[in-house]
Write a protein that holds these residues in place. Sequence first.
Motif, PDB file in Angstrom:
ATOM      1  N   VAL A 338       0.864  -1.186   0.000  1.00 26.85           N
ATOM      2  CA  VAL A 338       0.000   0.000   0.000  1.00 26.85           C
ATOM      3  C   VAL A 338       0.896   1.228   0.000  1.00 26.85           C
ATOM      4  O   VAL A 338       1.748   1.393   0.885  1.00 26.85           O
ATOM      5  CB  VAL A 338      -0.944   0.016   1.211  1.00 26.85           C
ATOM      6  N   SER A 339       0.719   2.048  -1.033  1.00 30.97           N
ATOM      7  CA  SER A 339       1.500   3.290  -1.128  1.00 30.97           C
ATOM      8  C   SER A 339       0.601   4.462  -0.732  1.00 30.97           C
ATOM      9  O   SER A 339      -0.542   4.577  -1.192  1.00 30.97           O
ATOM     10  CB  SER A 339       2.011   3.499  -2.555  1.00 30.97           C
ATOM     11  N   LYS A 340       1.136   5.326   0.107  1.00 30.85           N
ATOM     12  CA  LYS A 340       0.408   6.498   0.618  1.00 30.85           C
ATOM     13  C   LYS A 340       1.136   7.752   0.155  1.00 30.85           C
ATOM     14  O   LYS A 340       2.333   7.914   0.411  1.00 30.85           O
ATOM     15  CB  LYS A 340       0.357   6.439   2.148  1.00 30.85           C
ATOM     16  N   LYS A 341       0.417   8.622  -0.539  1.00 29.16           N
ATOM     17  CA  LYS A 341       1.039   9.840  -1.052  1.00 29.16           C
ATOM     18  C   LYS A 341       0.253  11.041  -0.539  1.00 29.16           C
ATOM     19  O   LYS A 341      -0.919  11.240  -0.885  1.00 29.16           O
ATOM     20  CB  LYS A 341       1.042   9.831  -2.580  1.00 29.16           C
ATOM     21  N   GLU A 342       0.912  11.861   0.328  1.00 27.75           N
ATOM     22  CA  GLU A 342       0.283  13.023   0.955  1.00 27.75           C
ATOM     23  C   GLU A 342       0.685  14.294   0.218  1.00 27.75           C
ATOM     24  O   GLU A 342       1.862  14.501  -0.062  1.00 27.75           O
ATOM     25  CB  GLU A 342       0.702  13.137   2.421  1.00 27.75           C
ATOM     26  N   ASN A 343      -0.326  15.109  -0.081  1.00 28.43           N
ATOM     27  CA  ASN A 343      -0.076  16.384  -0.748  1.00 28.43           C
ATOM     28  C   ASN A 343       0.016  17.475   0.319  1.00 28.43           C
ATOM     29  O   ASN A 343      -0.982  17.957   0.830  1.00 28.43           O
ATOM     30  CB  ASN A 343      -1.213  16.676  -1.729  1.00 28.43           C
ATOM     31  N   LEU A 344       1.257  17.897   0.619  1.00 30.90           N
ATOM     32  CA  LEU A 344       1.497  18.818   1.738  1.00 30.90           C
ATOM     33  C   LEU A 344       1.480  20.279   1.325  1.00 30.90           C
ATOM     34  O   LEU A 344       1.588  21.167   2.170  1.00 30.90           O
ATOM     35  CB  LEU A 344       2.831  18.488   2.405  1.00 30.90           C
ATOM     36  N   GLY A 345       1.394  20.556   0.069  1.00 33.10           N
ATOM     37  CA  GLY A 345       1.385  21.948  -0.385  1.00 33.10           C
ATOM     38  C   GLY A 345       1.927  22.021  -1.793  1.00 33.10           C
ATOM     39  O   GLY A 345       2.126  21.019  -2.488  1.00 33.10           O
ATOM     40  N   TRP A 346       2.184  23.292  -2.212  1.00 32.83           N
ATOM     41  CA  TRP A 346       2.691  23.474  -3.572  1.00 32.83           C
ATOM     42  C   TRP A 346       3.990  22.677  -3.794  1.00 32.83           C
ATOM     43  O   TRP A 346       4.971  22.866  -3.116  1.00 32.83           O
ATOM     44  CB  TRP A 346       2.963  24.959  -3.829  1.00 32.83           C
ATOM     45  N   PHE A 347       3.893  21.745  -4.734  1.00 29.98           N
ATOM     46  CA  PHE A 347       5.065  20.949  -5.146  1.00 29.98           C
ATOM     47  C   PHE A 347       5.729  20.215  -3.993  1.00 29.98           C
ATOM     48  O   PHE A 347       6.920  19.914  -4.048  1.00 29.98           O
ATOM     49  CB  PHE A 347       6.112  21.821  -5.858  1.00 29.98           C
ATOM     50  N   LYS A 348       4.953  19.934  -2.939  1.00 30.47           N
ATOM     51  CA  LYS A 348       5.536  19.217  -1.809  1.00 30.47           C
ATOM     52  C   LYS A 348       4.642  18.029  -1.474  1.00 30.47           C
ATOM     53  O   LYS A 348       3.451  18.202  -1.171  1.00 30.47           O
ATOM     54  CB  LYS A 348       5.673  20.132  -0.588  1.00 30.47           C
ATOM     55  N   THR A 349       5.236  16.845  -1.559  1.00 32.96           N
ATOM     56  CA  THR A 349       4.489  15.628  -1.253  1.00 32.96           C
ATOM     57  C   THR A 349       5.316  14.761  -0.335  1.00 32.96           C
ATOM     58  O   THR A 349       6.536  14.921  -0.221  1.00 32.96           O
ATOM     59  CB  THR A 349       4.165  14.828  -2.541  1.00 32.96           C
ATOM     60  N   LYS A 350       4.636  13.811   0.270  1.00 34.14           N
ATOM     61  CA  LYS A 350       5.293  12.844   1.145  1.00 34.14           C
ATOM     62  C   LYS A 350       4.733  11.468   0.824  1.00 34.14           C
ATOM     63  O   LYS A 350       3.524  11.278   0.752  1.00 34.14           O
ATOM     64  CB  LYS A 350       5.033  13.193   2.606  1.00 34.14           C
ATOM     65  N   SER A 351       5.628  10.516   0.573  1.00 42.80           N
ATOM     66  CA  SER A 351       5.209   9.168   0.195  1.00 42.80           C
ATOM     67  C   SER A 351       5.756   8.147   1.171  1.00 42.80           C
ATOM     68  O   SER A 351       6.870   8.301   1.706  1.00 42.80           O
ATOM     69  CB  SER A 351       5.685   8.831  -1.219  1.00 42.80           C
ATOM     70  N   SER A 352       4.983   7.074   1.367  1.00 48.12           N
ATOM     71  CA  SER A 352       5.426   5.962   2.205  1.00 48.12           C
ATOM     72  C   SER A 352       4.754   4.682   1.714  1.00 48.12           C
ATOM     73  O   SER A 352       3.676   4.711   1.125  1.00 48.12           O
ATOM     74  CB  SER A 352       5.072   6.232   3.677  1.00 48.12           C
TER      75      SER A 352
END
Length: 400
Positions: A338-352
């Motif tokens: 399971v891949s989780k991709k968080e959209n934290l703001g402009w051009f900033k993401t976090k994946s796990s």
Amino acid sequence: MSGCSTQTTPTRHTPKINENIPAIPALRWIGDITAIALEWDPNYDPAIAGYYVYRRLKEEKEDTFKRVARIPDRFTSHFIDLHLPSETKYLYQVSAYDHAGSESLPSKPASTITRPTLKSVAYFDSVSKLPRKAKLIWRPHTNGRVNGYIVERKTPAEKEWEELARLEHRLSAEYIDTNLDDNQVYLYRLRSVTFDKIQSTPSDIVKILTKALPVPVTGITITKDLPTTIQLTWDKHPQSDIKEYIIYRTDSPTGSFEPFARVKTPGFINKIDGYGKNFYYKISATDFDGLESPLSKIYHGQNLSRPAKVSLREKSIKDGIVTLKWVKSDDRTLSYKVSKKENLGWFKTKSSDTNTTETTYTTSQEPNVPVIYKIFAVDKHGIESEAVQTEELVYEKVVQ
């Protein structure tokens, strides 16, 4: 022998005899295979205009002499009768004629015989089972008159002999015939030829068999269940003179098979980029003479495709807790990612990524942060299915 004479088509002739013209006293002769040479004492009297030559077969009646030549020169004393069959007995007579056309009485008949036909070489043999070739060998003819040889060939099914080659020296002792068919029987014979183009009788016939193609490759197996390769195996060829194996490949069973690889030993591993690729193969063997076996039949190979993707049954978010539930769709599946991709703001993401063997996934989620989830099925080889993707999930919460 001098050739200063005129040879004509043999004709019956009733001579006008003048007994005052001296007869030719005697004939001398030498016989060859296809010719008789005559010699006489010429009459130099100016009244003599020339000579007539008469011939008949010895076994014919006496009145069957035919004129074979008119020699219009009283100084001539030789005549060569050409193109005669061998081992044949003839009688010849010569008469002198004057300027009025009257003839003397003919000379006494000279009994002659042509020589036997020249025999071919005493030894003639061949070498069989050469690759598309035949080697012919013989012992050079001992007769110094021989100037060369004629090589003749035919197959057992053919009626006529074909002149294959002419060799121009008596000491020639070998000929190699090329561009022959595989595993084919050919018959050969040899004639000797003299300087004056007389051909001997044909030699004994020799038979050769050209080398056969290698037998086809057998015991072929091709895999369909390996992740990144297609493996080909086959039986070792039974012939000891095999140099290599040629693998032909195409991506369609009706496509054009082209040489893809060459290997010295049975077996080949075809590395494949991607998943679920289909290829079709044929295999042959070649020997050290360059002869290639017939191609095998078509064999189909395939590397593993991706596992089937999961079937997502539930997705929910409540009080910052996300729950995903799915159903396994492929027996090959052993685990999930399971891949989780968080959209934290402009051009900033976090994946796990999370690996699990369960079909339920639960995680906390930050308020007001859009998150996309992807679920992958994974087999024992680590091959991942295509992703099942959620829309953006947001836990909305008013921040005080």
